[in-house]
Design an enzyme around this catalytic site. Structure first.
Site, PDB file in Angstrom:
ATOM      1  N   GLU A 230       0.823  -1.224   0.000  1.00  0.00           N
ATOM      2  CA  GLU A 230       0.000   0.000   0.000  1.00  0.00           C
ATOM      3  C   GLU A 230       0.850   1.263   0.000  1.00  0.00           C
ATOM      4  OE1 GLU A 230      -3.311   0.217   2.656  1.00  0.00           O
ATOM      5  OE2 GLU A 230      -4.015  -1.799   2.184  1.00  0.00           O
ATOM      6  N   GLY A 231       1.899   1.257  -0.795  1.00  0.00           N
ATOM      7  CA  GLY A 231       2.800   2.411  -0.874  1.00  0.00           C
ATOM      8  C   GLY A 231       4.031   2.158  -0.039  1.00  0.00           C
TER       9      GLY A 231
END
Length: 720
Positions: A414-415
């Site tokens: 997620e990043g």
């Protein structure tokens, strides 16, 4: 001079909402701005946590799940039938309709029992088909998919990442499609090669992101080219799913989603043809909220489990005839565990409260993802050091090992944290949340709004001069007395916020080049993040200041954050590429020196005592972990023996002071305590591991073959 904004950047900037982050960039945030936020659970949510979540946790055997690389069928059935996969889906579609805080607490508690189970439950309730359908799906799509997702009839996954499109996910170099007409029906022919897709090996439906082209103009103004999202069920012709990745020791399902020249009808696109080309905006909107919940919840769970279990373990584990909790080196580790757990718990509760007010804090969600997972990693590292050999020996009794080995996954997904810190937090934050910057950029892009441009430029200089004044005066006249901890630390945060705002204003002289200064951006992110965490910790303390032991841990946490913020601001000024402006920054931020030295050793010792002894603070940070009803469960045993061990140590100390022997009753208590402690410090041992498991009892390990010890049978000794 000003940075050019790409379409994908514009989508990110327009995603979510701006709230307290704007207050920080203004240079004048206040605690009172946060007092409207409260976290609360309704009766149904409390019941679910106390019943269904506890029942599921009792069923979970994380060691077996890890060994089997899957959850057993009965666990999957519980997750489906009891609504764990449908927490965010409204009741009208058969879901739970839970709040962000309830969703967060479910994932957090599960994570303290099994990280793989928590990850499995997280995906359907985070960035994925459910959230996208709720916001952008057609009514037919909602009515068809959402009830199936809520009941677990369809397990969802989301295909975004590709081998050449990782952090640069928007490039979509290996996921593309073209609008075509087939048998008189408008659709898309797409090819894609996705990896790292959680739940893909067992998913019944995949949300698939790809870059859409329309060279023949077949869309005819309904939708447009660009990133688009389709929903394909597992049996869709040409869709290939099932292969697995092996993410460290984690057992959650993760694998690939592939297809070549797959025909996708327009009604399979989320929102239909009208949403063609709108996919990146949809993803950024959902990420603005989802990234605030699941990964931070698991990270907070790891820190709270460390406070509870490691605090108790350090008290009962003795070396050199004293609890290791009394050793200075261990106290350093325990104090960091206490401090970081307090910080991330505070931040989690505040962001959940913001989400409860229907905010979607995009920039703060990036802060949450980065800071909670990074700080959890530090906590778990310290926990492993305290556990020593008991932490590195795998087995059912190791309460920290799997978390230690799987935390890099949370850091990455997620990043990736490196990207989040060096590009996203400050890059998006300053453009979105600065009072004037985005308006200036928009007037420059328009090219003909001279009056508006002049107004915003004057506003910028007014902002700069105000923050210059605040930075100097607050640095000089900041509070010095700690008689009121809240007032003292709000004064320090107020000063640092003004320092941050003025350095930000000065840094904007770099214009478009600021986007390329990633190390500089990372330090700005550190300064900004510590301010949010500081205000969150202050907010949480204000609501719980009557809790026994909280003052010392609060003070420790705040002193740590102040020192971190000071380091970030100092490094900003000393590394600023235009040296004269760097000297000016330093003068405005530190006109009379650098006052924050970090926590004292005495404060660290006091905080270590708080979490290694029964206390109100220990109880407060134990509310979000699972403690089994099984009397043989390690965490339960630690919690039950801790007060008895502490009381016995006091009896022994008193007897020594009185120069007397323990009486029979005291000796019996000591014997019972020592028996349990002896059991708790043991580690798992196995007759067979690895390839040996499949061999008969006559199996001889390769190193022993052809030696005189090959057929030696040594009986197991009785335990001492």
């Amino acid at each position: 001079m000003m940075p050019k904004i790409s379409d994908t950047e514009r989508a990110a900037l327009n995603a979510g909402t701006v709230g307290f982050d704007r207050n920080i960039f203004s240079g004048d945030p206040k605690l009172k701005d946060l007092l409207k936020y409260k976290v609360k659970l309704n009766d149904e949510e409390k019941s679910f946590l106390n019943k269904e979540v506890r029942q599921l946790c009792e069923t979970l055997d994380d060691y077996k799940i890890t060994e089997d690389r899957d959850m057993p069928e009965d666990v999957w059935e519980i997750c489906k039938k009891q609504g764990f996969f449908g927490m965010i889906i409204p009741k009208k579609y058969g879901g739970k309709g839970f709040s962000a805080h309830a969703h967060s607490q479910v994932v957090q508690i599960l994570s303290t029992r099994s990280g793989s189970a928590a990850a499995t439950v997280s995906v359907p309730n985070s960035l994925g088909p459910g959230e996208l359908l709720l916001r952008y799906g057609t009514e037919d799509q909602k009515n068809y998919y959402l009830p199936k997702l809520a009941k677990g009839d369809l397990i969802p996954c989301f295909g975004l990442t590709s081998p050449h499109s990782g952090s640069d996910a928007a490039s979509m170099s290996e996921a593309y499609g073209e609008v075509v007409e087939k048998d008189g029906k408008l659709g898309i022919v797409a090819s894609f090669n996705k990896r790292y897709i959680t739940l893909a090996p067992v998913a019944g439906v995949v949300g698939l992101a790809f870059n859409l082209r329309d060279p023949k103009g077949l869309l005819k103004g309904v939708g447009h080219e660009g990133i688009t999202i389709a929903l394909l069920e597992r049996d869709h012709p040409g869709l290939v799913m099932g292969k697995r990745h092996d993410p460290l020791v984690a057992a959650f399902m993760n694998g690939t989603v592939q297809g070549r020249d797959v025909f996708i009808p327009m009604d399979k696109l989320i929102g239909g043809q009208a949403r063609c080309g709108f996919g990146w905006n949809m993803l950024m909107d959902c990420l603005a909220e989802g990234r605030s919940i699941s990964l931070p919840a698991s990270a907070v769970g790891a820190t709270q489990l460390a406070v509870n279990a490691l605090g108790a373990y350090a008290r009962i584990r003795k070396q050199f005839r004293v609890p290791i909790a009394e050793m200075g080196g261990v106290q350093e580790a325990l104090s960091r565990i206490a401090s970081e757990a307090f910080i991330v718990t505070s931040a989690q509760h505040l962001i959940n409260a913001m989400l409860g007010e229907h905010e979607q804090p995009a920039v703060l969600s990036a802060v949450m993802k980065y800071e909670t997972t990074s700080r959890a990693r530090k906590v778990v590292n310290d926990a492993m050091d305290v556990m020593g050999g008991a932490g590195i020996c795998r087995g059912p009794n190791n309460i920290i090992g799997n978390g230690y080995m799987s935390l890099p996954i949370a850091i990455t997904v997620e990043g990736a944290n490196i990207l989040t810190r060096s590009l996203m937090i400050f890059g998006q934050g300053v453009t979105r949340s600065h009072p004037n910057l985005l308006k200036i950029i928009k007037t420059l892009e328009a090219g003909n709004e001279v009056k508006e441009f002049q107004t915003e430029v004057l506003g910028f200089f007014s902002h700069l001069f105000s923050n210059t004044y605040r930075s100097i005066t607050r640095s000089i006249f900041r509070p010095r007395s700690k008689s009121n901890l809240s007032a003292y630390y709000e004064g320090q945060l107020s000063r640092l916020a003004a320092n941050f705002a003025v350095t930000t204003d000065i840094a904007l002289v770099l214009g478009g080049k600021l986007k390329l200064e990633e190390m500089l951006s990372g330090r700005f992110a550190d300064a900004f993040s510590t301010l949010y965490l500081g205000y969150a910790t202050l907010w949480f303390y204000e609501q719980n200041k009557s809790i026994e032991g909280i003052d010392k841990v609060f003070e420790l946490a705040m002193e740590s954050l102040l020192a971190e913020s000071q380091v970030a601001l100092d490094k900003l000024s000393t590394n600023f590429p235009i040296k004269p402006l760097g000297y000016l920054m330093n003068l405005l931020v530190f006109p009379i020196g650098k006052p924050y030295e970090g926590p004292s050793d005495a404060l660290r010792q006091q905080a270590a005592q708080v979490i290694s002894n029964p206390s109100g603070f220990r109880n407060l940070l134990s509310n979000g972990i699972f403690i089994s009803d099984n009397p043989n469960d390690r965490v339960r045993m630690l919690n039950e023996i801790l007060p008895k061990a502490v009381a016995m140590d006091k009896i022994i100390y008193k007897a020594k002071k009185e120069k007397r022997e323990l009486n029979q009753s005291e000796l019996k208590q000591l014997e019972e305590i020592n028996k349990i402690v002896n059991e708790l410090i043991q580690v798992d041992v196995f007759d067979k591991l690895g390839v040996e498991k499949g061999e008969s009892d006559s199996y001889i390990r390769p190193a022993l073959r052809n030696t005189r010890f090959a057929n030696l049978n040594i009986p197991a000794p009785a335990l001492v």
